[in-house]
Scaffold this motif. Structure first.
Motif, PDB file in Angstrom:
ATOM      1  N   GLY A  66       0.811  -1.188  -0.068  1.00  0.00           N
ATOM      2  CA  GLY A  66       0.130   0.191  -0.215  1.00  0.00           C
ATOM      3  C   GLY A  66       0.826   1.270  -0.030  1.00  0.00           C
ATOM      4  N   PHE A  67       1.937   1.249   0.660  1.00  0.00           N
ATOM      5  CA  PHE A  67       2.736   2.234   0.879  1.00  0.00           C
ATOM      6  C   PHE A  67       3.606   2.702  -0.505  1.00  0.00           C
ATOM      7  CE2 PHE A  67       7.044   4.188   2.015  1.00  0.00           C
ATOM      8  CZ  PHE A  67       6.633   5.297   2.890  1.00  0.00           C
ATOM      9  N   VAL A  68       4.052   1.707  -0.963  1.00  0.00           N
ATOM     10  CA  VAL A  68       4.661   1.992  -2.398  1.00  0.00           C
ATOM     11  C   VAL A  68       3.777   2.355  -3.511  1.00  0.00           C
ATOM     12  CG1 VAL A  68       4.705  -0.511  -3.133  1.00  0.00           C
ATOM     13  CG2 VAL A  68       6.705   1.167  -3.596  1.00  0.00           C
ATOM     14  N   GLU A  69       2.654   1.704  -3.588  1.00  0.00           N
ATOM     15  CA  GLU A  69       1.844   1.913  -4.667  1.00  0.00           C
ATOM     16  C   GLU A  69       1.244   3.471  -4.414  1.00  0.00           C
ATOM     17  OE1 GLU A  69       0.298  -2.587  -5.759  1.00  0.00           O
ATOM     18  OE2 GLU A  69      -1.251  -1.107  -5.005  1.00  0.00           O
TER      19      GLU A  69
ATOM     20  N   GLY B  57      -0.807   1.264   5.020  1.00  0.00           N
ATOM     21  CA  GLY B  57       0.220   1.598   4.029  1.00  0.00           C
ATOM     22  C   GLY B  57      -0.157   2.956   3.327  1.00  0.00           C
ATOM     23  N   VAL B  58      -1.303   2.759   2.426  1.00  0.00           N
ATOM     24  CA  VAL B  58      -1.677   4.044   1.551  1.00  0.00           C
ATOM     25  C   VAL B  58      -1.484   5.409   2.368  1.00  0.00           C
ATOM     26  CG1 VAL B  58      -3.354   5.095   0.151  1.00  0.00           C
ATOM     27  CG2 VAL B  58      -2.974   2.515   0.140  1.00  0.00           C
ATOM     28  N   ASN B  59      -2.253   5.207   3.621  1.00  0.00           N
ATOM     29  CA  ASN B  59      -2.449   6.404   4.450  1.00  0.00           C
ATOM     30  C   ASN B  59      -0.964   6.929   5.106  1.00  0.00           C
ATOM     31  OD1 ASN B  59      -5.045   6.824   4.098  1.00  0.00           O
ATOM     32  ND2 ASN B  59      -5.649   5.384   5.554  1.00  0.00           N
ATOM     33  N   ALA B  60       0.038   5.809   5.273  1.00  0.00           N
ATOM     34  CA  ALA B  60       1.166   6.210   5.904  1.00  0.00           C
ATOM     35  C   ALA B  60       1.888   7.170   4.799  1.00  0.00           C
ATOM     36  CB  ALA B  60       2.032   5.057   6.275  1.00  0.00           C
ATOM     37  N   TRP B  61       1.646   6.773   3.553  1.00  0.00           N
ATOM     38  CA  TRP B  61       2.460   7.718   2.505  1.00  0.00           C
ATOM     39  C   TRP B  61       1.791   8.927   2.488  1.00  0.00           C
ATOM     40  CZ3 TRP B  61       6.524   8.190  -0.229  1.00  0.00           C
ATOM     41  CH2 TRP B  61       6.632   9.095  -1.264  1.00  0.00           C
ATOM     42  N   ILE B  62       0.416   8.881   2.557  1.00  0.00           N
ATOM     43  CA  ILE B  62      -0.609  10.336   2.551  1.00  0.00           C
ATOM     44  C   ILE B  62       0.099  11.152   3.607  1.00  0.00           C
ATOM     45  CG2 ILE B  62      -2.561  11.362   2.469  1.00  0.00           C
ATOM     46  CD1 ILE B  62      -3.741   8.998   0.952  1.00  0.00           C
ATOM     47  N   ASP B  63       0.045  10.337   4.826  1.00  0.00           N
ATOM     48  CA  ASP B  63       0.035  11.394   6.181  1.00  0.00           C
ATOM     49  C   ASP B  63       1.413  12.036   6.039  1.00  0.00           C
ATOM     50  OD1 ASP B  63      -2.357  10.599   6.824  1.00  0.00           O
ATOM     51  OD2 ASP B  63      -1.679   8.980   8.264  1.00  0.00           O
ATOM     52  N   GLN B  64       2.681  11.721   5.401  1.00  0.00           N
ATOM     53  CA  GLN B  64       3.652  12.491   5.298  1.00  0.00           C
ATOM     54  C   GLN B  64       3.901  13.250   4.300  1.00  0.00           C
ATOM     55  OE1 GLN B  64       6.649  11.298   3.375  1.00  0.00           O
ATOM     56  NE2 GLN B  64       4.996  10.593   2.286  1.00  0.00           N
TER      57      GLN B  64
ATOM     58  N   ARG C  79       1.631   6.123  -7.275  1.00  0.00           N
ATOM     59  CA  ARG C  79       0.377   6.014  -7.995  1.00  0.00           C
ATOM     60  C   ARG C  79      -0.780   6.451  -7.407  1.00  0.00           C
ATOM     61  NH1 ARG C  79       0.126   1.815 -12.083  1.00  0.00           N
ATOM     62  NH2 ARG C  79       1.967   1.524 -12.999  1.00  0.00           N
ATOM     63  N   LEU C  80      -0.565   7.482  -6.490  1.00  0.00           N
ATOM     64  CA  LEU C  80      -1.532   8.179  -5.593  1.00  0.00           C
ATOM     65  C   LEU C  80      -2.631   8.634  -6.267  1.00  0.00           C
ATOM     66  CD1 LEU C  80      -2.472   8.591  -2.717  1.00  0.00           C
ATOM     67  CD2 LEU C  80      -1.128  10.675  -2.793  1.00  0.00           C
ATOM     68  N   TRP C  81      -2.491   9.629  -7.662  1.00  0.00           N
ATOM     69  CA  TRP C  81      -3.701  10.133  -7.950  1.00  0.00           C
ATOM     70  C   TRP C  81      -4.342   9.172  -8.821  1.00  0.00           C
ATOM     71  CZ3 TRP C  81      -5.214  10.966 -13.382  1.00  0.00           C
ATOM     72  CH2 TRP C  81      -6.253  11.911 -13.302  1.00  0.00           C
ATOM     73  N   GLN C  82      -3.949   8.012  -9.347  1.00  0.00           N
ATOM     74  CA  GLN C  82      -4.520   7.027  -9.825  1.00  0.00           C
ATOM     75  C   GLN C  82      -5.402   6.176  -8.786  1.00  0.00           C
ATOM     76  OE1 GLN C  82      -2.157   3.640 -11.168  1.00  0.00           O
ATOM     77  NE2 GLN C  82      -3.668   3.026 -12.829  1.00  0.00           N
ATOM     78  N   LEU C  83      -5.002   6.084  -7.640  1.00  0.00           N
ATOM     79  CA  LEU C  83      -5.723   5.133  -6.679  1.00  0.00           C
ATOM     80  C   LEU C  83      -6.926   6.177  -6.159  1.00  0.00           C
ATOM     81  CD1 LEU C  83      -3.243   4.527  -4.044  1.00  0.00           C
ATOM     82  CD2 LEU C  83      -4.650   3.072  -5.124  1.00  0.00           C
ATOM     83  N   ASP C  84      -6.791   7.747  -6.312  1.00  0.00           N
ATOM     84  CA  ASP C  84      -7.820   8.434  -6.052  1.00  0.00           C
ATOM     85  C   ASP C  84      -8.994   8.456  -7.244  1.00  0.00           C
ATOM     86  OD1 ASP C  84      -8.807  11.094  -4.381  1.00  0.00           O
ATOM     87  OD2 ASP C  84      -8.825  11.595  -6.630  1.00  0.00           O
ATOM     88  N   LEU C  85      -8.450   8.459  -8.456  1.00  0.00           N
ATOM     89  CA  LEU C  85      -9.182   8.514  -9.517  1.00  0.00           C
ATOM     90  C   LEU C  85     -10.198   7.265  -9.588  1.00  0.00           C
ATOM     91  CD1 LEU C  85      -9.993  10.435 -11.985  1.00  0.00           C
ATOM     92  CD2 LEU C  85      -8.806   9.178 -13.077  1.00  0.00           C
TER      93      LEU C  85
ATOM     94  N   PRO D 175      -5.212  15.055  -1.818  1.00  0.00           N
ATOM     95  CA  PRO D 175      -5.606  13.658  -1.522  1.00  0.00           C
ATOM     96  C   PRO D 175      -6.383  13.385  -0.221  1.00  0.00           C
ATOM     97  CG  PRO D 175      -3.118  14.052  -1.904  1.00  0.00           C
ATOM     98  CD  PRO D 175      -3.730  15.252  -1.711  1.00  0.00           C
ATOM     99  N   GLU D 176      -7.434  12.345  -0.254  1.00  0.00           N
ATOM    100  CA  GLU D 176      -8.230  11.834   0.792  1.00  0.00           C
ATOM    101  C   GLU D 176      -7.664  10.771   1.315  1.00  0.00           C
ATOM    102  OE1 GLU D 176     -12.517  13.046  -0.528  1.00  0.00           O
ATOM    103  OE2 GLU D 176     -11.839  11.039  -0.875  1.00  0.00           O
ATOM    104  N   ARG D 177      -7.815  10.485   2.845  1.00  0.00           N
ATOM    105  CA  ARG D 177      -6.976   9.120   3.579  1.00  0.00           C
ATOM    106  C   ARG D 177      -7.983   7.906   2.788  1.00  0.00           C
ATOM    107  NH1 ARG D 177      -4.220   9.034   7.522  1.00  0.00           N
ATOM    108  NH2 ARG D 177      -5.053   7.308   8.514  1.00  0.00           N
TER     109      ARG D 177
END
Length: 812
Positions: A96-99, A165-172, A103-109, A189-191
């Motif tokens: 989750g962290f590395v993706e 993992g995704v949120n650990a990346w977003i939070d920093q 690819r954060l904007w892709q996740l959101d979209l 980005p949203e959590r």
């Protein structure tokens, strides 16, 4: 005077600062907005920060208090992460962290597409799309998936670890670190949540599990009548070779139910404008050959799923190593685990099954307000849901009222004369098995055929043809997932929604699904053709099974022996088309050569010398495609004329080829409105002459070829040309194994040889990063375009140094 100049200067400065700090509206009523230009162009927080240096790592080591152990992540020369974790949960956290990092904007979209929230960030023009998604029940289905997952402790451990993992990346992240698209569209980005992962799953259901043509078939049946409809639209192509070899014995007693013949009920013409996606068959190829047919004696498994091509790619390449498994392949950002790949014991791949699992029901109202409908002779009240929508550029919430019935949501309402109220029964609305997502985690850990079957027993939707091979020598394929139990003939047409007797009869039992293990022919494979021959005891239908690639694949594998990896690569890249070969023969046979000019005769000879391969530098594919389209349109003019006023069904190409070859004087070729009675010869000749006239000036142009005509483009998900790779010099054809069209194609090519040590090759048309400013954004597009493969770096352990590593991080 100086004070006045100072005041004016200060005022202009303040005004400019204000101007640069607010979103700007453009295009008048469309309310399209640009980001605040000051922050977007700022060297400290703007798009400049998205330019990546190869020397500066994207990731750094971090400390996460809730980690159970240490995770080491190596990034190889193509930015593929190799995750080494002491347990599965930590591995999913790292995934989750590395993706999210790449690819954060892709996740959101992807989550916004499924939830109907695009207009929130893209503006009012997307509101219609958002409303349709809610009306289709996309959010409803995702919430049912979320509900199911919460019933399984195993599933929740995996899903929560991935989300953390995704949120650990977003939070920093700081605003300067946001991906470029967030800055361009001026939002943050949203959590990540469990529901967002369920929405990504639902997006794949929409892509793979929603093809139907009930309304089109219903209208066409009423226009043509039963006899002509049956002639033009037979359910089965007699030349088709099924996925499960013909003659396979079914080792089960079929479910019995009170089956009544399907009744063609008088619903009337349906004028509703039905919103469809692309008419492309979302297909794929996969196959596995036994060691008895390979040069090495080892099984070989191949897979190339065909999807809409995009940047960033739908796939993310990854390796995950834990004490339980060592797995390599591709994932879908937003979902944990490897979706297609191999571990140290097995390999697997998927293609779409394509059975019809979405049916429409016509609703009959008993009141003028349309709140009570007839069901089994009684008035039944609808459930109404007011769906709220936030729209970018507006402070007002927009609402859309959706009516839900016994069958599902009323997606299309009778807005004008001739329209119907159509309710949708879609399998992807249903609550899946609680461990549905664990089917892929189970494949990641599988060691043999028994583990493969156990893992797939959890898979609900979308139904996929899972091909399998292991290092012990077994090969297999199964059409796996939930499939409706239908009466014979149920599903191709819109049904009356006033009787629950018109419901499906349940689901085909999982141990009755079409499958085969180690067949005598020495191979298994699929290319989206029919699952079985006519001996399979359960009825199923489709919006269109493949008619050509499956035959081509079966014929090729049947003739091959002592197979090498290079031959498997060549088969994935094969541009030959049976459709073109059979279609051309039918056209040649009916072209009156004595009516052709010298130039037209020259072109006809050129076409007859063609080997039916859709290579990038050939002009013959252009001529064939144009000729075939003109011939098809002229033949079926009496059906196609309705397209502007009614959804209608178009006959399949194989049926036109068959009629042209076997019965060229059939009435279907007669053009209504002319005194003469035309035949296939008249139409083939006249449309060939039209085609020659259209392309006469292009024949000697060295720049004009199939690639330039086809214009294959891999668009960024925002459709911004500057972030896209357009007009690629690449061959392929939707009816060849290398099924590349304008915007669809092999989204991931993979070949695995299963010996004592796994060897694998793969490529997708993109890169690991979603950042257009990164070297790793599209670095493999040309590798893919030119038919090359990357040898996949399957690290045996943390200390493996067979290939160079860009950098390493640790998560503690």
């Amino acid at each position: 005077m100086k004070i006045l100049k100072l005041i004016i200067s200060l005022g202009l400065t303040v005004g400019l600062i204000y101007l640069l700090s607010i979103p700007l509206s453009i295009d008048g009523e469309k309310k399209t907005t640009l980001p605040p230009l000051g922050s977007f162009f700022s060297p400290f927080t703007g798009f400049w920060q998205n330019a990546e240096s190869e020397l500066i790592p994207v990731f750094n080591s971090i400390e996460i208090p809730e980690m159970q152990g240490q995770v080491t992540m190596h990034f190889d020369k193509r930015m593929v992460p190799h995750i080494f974790a002491a347990n599965v949960e930590d591995a999913m956290f790292a995934q989750g962290f590395v993706e999210a990092g790449l690819r954060l904007w892709q996740l959101d979209l992807l989550s916004r597409v499924g939830s109907g929230r695009l207009s929130e960030v893209l503006g009012e023009e997307l509101l219609k799309v958002d409303k349709l998604q809610r009306r289709r029940g996309m959010l409803y289905g995702a919430k049912n998936t979320e509900k199911a997952w919460k019933k399984s402790e195993k599933t929740m451990k995996i899903m929560e670890a991935y989300g953390r993992g995704v949120n650990a990346w977003i939070d920093q992240l700081q605003p300067k670190d946001y991906p470029l698209e967030f800055k361009l569209l001026n939002y943050k980005p949203e959590r990540w949540t469990l529901l967002k992962s369920a929405l990504v799953r639902q997006y794949m259901n929409l892509t793979l599990n929603f093809r139907e043509n009930d309304v089109e078939a219903t209208n066409t049946l009423q226009i043509l009548g039963s006899e002509d409809f049956g002639k033009l639209f037979p359910e089965k192509n007699p030349k088709q070779k099924p996925i499960i070899p013909a003659g396979t014995k079914w080792d089960f007693d079929p479910v019995e139910f009170d089956e009544k013949p399907a009744v063609e009920e008088a619903i009337g013409l349906i004028k509703n404008t039905i919103q469809k996606g692309s008419d492309e068959l979302v297909g794929s190829n996969n196959w596995a050959v036994s060691g008895s047919k390979t040069a090495s004696g080892n099984p070989i498994l191949c897979n190339d799923p065909h999807l809409q091509l995009s940047l960033p790619s739908i796939w993310f390449e990854i390796q995950i190593h834990t004490p339980e498994t060592n797995v390599y392949g591709v994932s879908i950002p937003g979902l944990p685990g490897v979706i297609i790949g191999h571990n140290e014991n097995i390999a697997w791949g998927v293609t779409n099954v394509g059975h019809d699992v979405a049916d429409w029901y016509n609703i009959e109202w008993t009141d003028e307000a349309k709140t009570i409908y007839l069901l089994d002779g009684k008035g039944t009240k609808v459930t109404t849901v007011n769906e709220p929508f936030k729209v970018k550029g507006s402070n007002n919430i927009v609402y859309d009222t959706v009516k839900w019935t016994y069958w599902g949501p009323i997606v299309y309402e009778s807005k004008e004369s001739g329209w119907k109220d159509l309710a949708l029964r879609w399998l992807s609305h249903d609550e899946p098995l609680p461990d549905d997502i664990m089917s892929f985690v189970g494949l990641n850990h599988a060691k043999n055929y028994a583990d493969y079957r156990t893992a797939l027993s959890h898979h609900s939707t979308p139904a996929q043809n899972f091909v399998f091979a292991d290092k012990h020598g077994d090969i297999a394929i199964i059409a796996n997932g939930w499939l409706p139990l239908k009466e014979k003939g149920q599903g191709p047409f819109v049904q009356n929604g006033n009787k629950t007797a018109n419901s499906w009869k349940g689901l085909i039992p999982m141990d009755h699904l079409p499958m085969v293990k180690n067949p005598e022919q020495g191979f298994v494979g699929s290319a989206n053709q029919r699952s079985t021959d006519s001996t399979y005891p359960y009825y199923y239908n489709s919006a269109g099974f493949d008619d050509y690639r499956g035959r081509l694949l079966n014929n090729a594998l049947d003739q091959m022996d002592s197979i090498k990896i290079e031959e498997m690569m060549a088969l994935q890249l094969f541009n030959y088309s049976i459709h073109a070969a059979e279609g051309s023969l039918a056209l040649f046979q009916n072209t009156e050569q004595n009516k052709l000019s010298d130039m037209e005769s020259f072109i006809l000879k050129k076409m007859k010398d063609w080997e039916y391969s859709f290579d990038a530098d050939k002009i013959e594919p252009v001529i064939f495609q144009a000729w075939w389209k003109k011939f098809y349109a002229a033949t079926f003019e009496e059906i196609l004329v309705y397209e502007d006023s009614l959804p209608v069904l178009k006959p399949e190409a194989w049926r036109l080829i068959e009629l042209t070859m076997d019965n060229p004087n059939d009435l279907v070729f007669d053009v209504v409105g002319t005194p003469e009675r035309e035949s296939a010869r008249d139409i083939a000749t006249s449309t060939f002459q039209e085609t020659c006239s259209e392309f006469a000036d292009n024949l000697m142009d060295p720049e004009f070829d199939w690639a330039s005509h086809k214009g294959t483009s891999i668009m960024h998900m925002t459709k911004i040309p500057a972030f896209s790779r357009m007009n690629l010099d690449v061959g392929g054809y939707r009816q060849s194994l290398n099924a590349i069209s304008r915007v669809h194609g092999p989204s991931w090519r993979m070949i695995v040889e299963l010996g004592d040590e796994m060897k694998a090759w793969g490529v997708f048309p993109g890169g690991q990063s979603g950042n257009p400013g990164s070297k790793y954004y599209d670095n493999d597009v040309d590798t893919w375009r030119t038919g090359q493969y990357n040898e996949l770096y399957f690290m045996k352990n943390e200390a493996d140094s067979e290939q160079s590593i860009l950098y390493t991080i640790h998560i503690n």
